[in-house]
Design a protein around this motif. Sequence first.
Motif, mmCIF file in Angstrom:
data_model
loop_
_atom_site.group_PDB
_atom_site.id
_atom_site.type_symbol
_atom_site.label_atom_id
_atom_site.label_comp_id
_atom_site.label_asym_id
_atom_site.label_seq_id
_atom_site.Cartn_x
_atom_site.Cartn_y
_atom_site.Cartn_z
ATOM 1 N N THR A 196 6.204 -29.830 -49.080
ATOM 2 C CA THR A 196 4.947 -30.053 -48.359
ATOM 3 C C THR A 196 3.782 -30.190 -49.343
ATOM 4 O O THR A 196 3.948 -30.069 -50.557
ATOM 5 N N ALA A 238 5.333 -35.117 -50.269
ATOM 6 C CA ALA A 238 4.779 -34.867 -48.928
ATOM 7 C C ALA A 238 4.562 -36.175 -48.177
ATOM 8 O O ALA A 238 4.697 -36.237 -46.953
ATOM 9 N N ASP A 269 3.741 -33.288 -42.250
ATOM 10 C CA ASP A 269 3.415 -32.290 -43.268
ATOM 11 C C ASP A 269 2.504 -31.256 -42.619
ATOM 12 O O ASP A 269 1.427 -31.599 -42.140
#
Length: 341
Positions: A287, A309, A315
């Motif tokens: 992330t 990400a 995300d």
Amino acid sequence: MSRLRIEAEILTIKTKYPFKIARGSRDTYRTVLVKVIDHDGLEGWGEATPQMFYGETVETALAALDAYAPVMPTDAFQLEDAERAMERQLIGNNSVRAALSTALHDLVGKRLGVPIWKLWGLDAAKAPMSTFTIGIDTAEMIKKKVREAEQYPILKIKLGLDNDMEILQAIREVTDRELRVDANCGWTRKQAIRMLPVLEEFGVTVLEQPLMPDDIDGLAAVAKASKIPVIVDESCLVANDIPRLVGLVDGINIKLAKTGSLREALRMIAIARANHMMVMVGCMLETSIAITAAAHFTPLVDIADLDGAALLAQDPYAGATIDGGKIHLPTGPGLGVTLRA
Ligand code: MG
């Protein structure tokens, strides 16, 4: 004073498309959100992205966090001692130590009210462009993905299986954008050397990890024969891996999940620079927490590949971005990452 407290939570993330590289394909990944909490309840965030390739799983990551809890510092500013104490407590588990290092740096930045890049005296505008990765796929899917990635001026493609030519041709049918190649250890020395003129013909500008990690002689032979710079990733985890590579390959790819700490990443950059090597920063599928941690030192590197990400379907966090390939560092204190609304 009591020690800083750790909290952890497993994050399940999905990529937009199954992500295929030379050693496998998946679309669901698990990472570990790591929070280090100080006496006022202020939270520092980090993300551990355990890689089976380096012997880590989410389960080993959670167990490692339990092992590191008793050596957490009483004060986040004790960064150097905290990282040494973790190394002494339990070796390996680099993705976990990277997450704790990130969380401690986040706390320090938040306490001082400055972003990490500023704490390091860096100019955020000096970050290089980031590549966007196209995983291994059929020619049709490759073309579709390349068209969808229109906003990214530099593409990185994964090779190393039996359809390398098909992928290169498919890409060049739809774009003349800059192209970098990562073989993820997928070639033999002979294959790699045979591929060099082909890569040149297709206008490839960077070749990452053509051979197995320990084949340093082979990597040196490929780099010697190549006009394209050869960067090693799986062959270089920490600073101690750099001396044996000096003069043999052109550069190193630093990833926090391998390196184990933000401070170690800075040491690696210094050592590589002192030895006239190129420096790249890369990432895992993770992330914006882990991506942003790596983004903070991008003003010091030549090549960035921080699309982890951007490749996700969703995300949960907002931090550094790579819109249009341009790395934008957050201006908020510490890591500068927030939970997406
Ligand atoms: Mg790589």
